[in-house]
Write an enzyme that holds these catalytic residues in place. Structure first.
Site, mmCIF file in Angstrom:
data_model
loop_
_atom_site.group_PDB
_atom_site.id
_atom_site.type_symbol
_atom_site.label_atom_id
_atom_site.label_comp_id
_atom_site.label_asym_id
_atom_site.label_seq_id
_atom_site.Cartn_x
_atom_site.Cartn_y
_atom_site.Cartn_z
ATOM 1 C CB SER A 106 42.598 29.583 41.016
ATOM 2 O OG SER A 106 41.821 30.333 40.090
ATOM 3 C CD GLU A 109 40.740 41.403 38.880
ATOM 4 O OE1 GLU A 109 40.501 42.082 39.896
ATOM 5 O OE2 GLU A 109 40.755 40.152 38.886
ATOM 6 N N GLY A 166 42.461 35.979 46.056
ATOM 7 C CA GLY A 166 41.243 36.714 45.716
ATOM 8 C C GLY A 166 40.025 36.030 46.321
ATOM 9 N N GLY A 167 39.345 35.238 45.514
ATOM 10 C CA GLY A 167 38.080 34.609 45.910
ATOM 11 C C GLY A 167 38.117 33.952 47.288
ATOM 12 C CD GLU A 196 47.687 38.050 41.562
ATOM 13 O OE1 GLU A 196 47.177 37.427 42.481
ATOM 14 O OE2 GLU A 196 47.192 39.085 41.088
ATOM 15 C CG HIS A 245 45.136 42.817 40.512
ATOM 16 N ND1 HIS A 245 44.214 42.439 39.576
ATOM 17 C CD2 HIS A 245 45.255 41.770 41.369
ATOM 18 C CE1 HIS A 245 43.776 41.217 39.863
ATOM 19 N NE2 HIS A 245 44.396 40.795 40.952
ATOM 20 N N GLY A 261 40.834 33.919 39.231
ATOM 21 C CA GLY A 261 39.383 33.790 39.302
ATOM 22 C C GLY A 261 38.800 32.737 38.376
ATOM 23 C CG ASN A 320 42.940 41.770 45.489
ATOM 24 O OD1 ASN A 320 42.237 42.728 45.838
ATOM 25 N ND2 ASN A 320 43.288 41.559 44.235
ATOM 26 C CD1 TRP A 321 39.348 40.419 51.221
ATOM 27 C CD2 TRP A 321 38.665 42.280 52.286
ATOM 28 N NE1 TRP A 321 39.534 40.227 52.566
ATOM 29 C CE2 TRP A 321 39.119 41.345 53.251
ATOM 30 C CE3 TRP A 321 38.184 43.513 52.727
ATOM 31 C CZ2 TRP A 321 39.113 41.627 54.624
ATOM 32 C CZ3 TRP A 321 38.176 43.789 54.085
ATOM 33 C CH2 TRP A 321 38.627 42.850 55.025
ATOM 34 C CE LYS A 322 40.679 39.655 42.629
ATOM 35 N NZ LYS A 322 40.769 38.851 41.438
HETATM 36 P P1 PGA Z 1 41.801 34.615 42.744
HETATM 37 O O1 PGA Z 1 42.389 36.090 42.557
HETATM 38 O O2 PGA Z 1 42.456 34.019 43.961
HETATM 39 O O3 PGA Z 1 40.337 34.789 42.897
HETATM 40 O O4 PGA Z 1 42.169 33.853 41.489
HETATM 41 C C1 PGA Z 1 43.734 36.369 42.810
HETATM 42 C C2 PGA Z 1 44.006 37.828 42.542
HETATM 43 O O5 PGA Z 1 43.401 38.406 41.641
HETATM 44 O O6 PGA Z 1 44.834 38.457 43.227
#
Ligand code: PGA
Length: 248
Positions: free
Chosen positions: A211, A96, A232-233, A166, A94, A172, A9-11
């Site tokens: 994470s 966010e 994500g990251g 999640e 998600h 993050g 998930n590149w956001k």
């Molecule tokens: P993260 O994000 O791996 O940076 O914690 C995961 C996500 O939001 O899907």
């Protein structure tokens, strides 16, 4: 046996150049990975991702989707538009989107329905806030988030979906849920679905997100109800993402 899926998930990250480099790097190292792999790109880069990934083993999709098909919805992208660029996945719900863009359980359910209607596999995110975990209501929260989908679309709809657990406190933050903490919630989710339809429960892939990195992926993915990760990251660097794909 459920297959393992590692989805990035590149956001809100990337440029034409960085995406080309990232995907070239992932493709170059992919032969050693035996999992299903996908990336969820910012909308505007989906045509570029399509160009690079068509004919490869890597799937791709979007990070959200409009619940509407067309009309006066400025700024939105519909399922048919995503299908026009041969997307396979759409992330819905998600955390966010839920917290920063005020998407409610019902909105997520409508987006989930829109994705399925257009032949996209929804990656449905669920998970509790830190306060909710501390209050001991993790299962209630996850249950409520799932019920919104089940009420609108029926439990069978989950057979064509991916669920991503999640915990919001792990996203993050560098604070991963322990494999056992994650497994407990995954088993709860599968058990809840099994009460309604055992076949669907057995089939649905439940990913863990929050994470995940090359060092912790192996232990997480070894748990019986964890079928991969939403990353994500660590999906933004080919080396880090490949380390996770190989751990799976
Ligand atoms: P993260 O994000 O791996 O940076 O914690 C995961 C996500 O939001 O899907």
């Amino acid at each position: 046996m459920r297959r393992i899926l590692v989805a990035g998930n590149w956001k809100l990250n990337g440029s034409k150049q960085s995406i080309q480099e990232l995907l070239d790097g992932i493709l170059a190292g992919m032969s050693e990975a035996k999992t299903d792999v996908a990336v969820c790109a910012p909308y505007i880069y989906i045509p570029l991702v399509q160009e690079i990934l068509t004919g490869t083993a890597i799937g791709y999709g979007s990070q959200s989707i409009s619940e509407n098909d067309s009309g006066a919805f400025t700024g939105e992208i519909s399922g048919s538009m995503l299908k026009d660029f041969e997307c396979q996945y759409a992330i819905v719900g998600h955390s966010e989107r839920r917290t920063l863009f005020c998407e409610k359980d019902e909105d997520t359910a409508k987006k989930f329905a829109a994705a399925r209607k257009h032949g996209l596999t929804p990656i449905l995110c669920v998970g509790e806030l830190l306060e909710e975990r501390e209050e001991g209501i993790t299962e209630d929260v996850v249950s409520r988030q799932l019920d919104a989908i089940i009420d609108l679309e029926g439990v069978e709809a989950l057979a064509d979906a991916v669920i991503a657990y999640e915990p919001v406190w792990a996203i993050g933050t560098g604070k991963t849920a322990s494999p056992q903490q994650a497994q407990d919630v995954h088993a709860f989710i599968r058990g809840k679905i099994a009460k309604l339809n055992a076949d669907v429960a057995d089939k649905v892939q439940i990913l863990y997100g929050g994470s995940v990195n090359g060092a912790n992926a192996n232990e997480l993915f070894a748990m019986p109800d964890i079928d991969g990760g939403l990353i994500g990251g660590a999906s933004l660097k080919a080396e880090d993402f490949l380390a996770i794909c190989k751990a799976a």
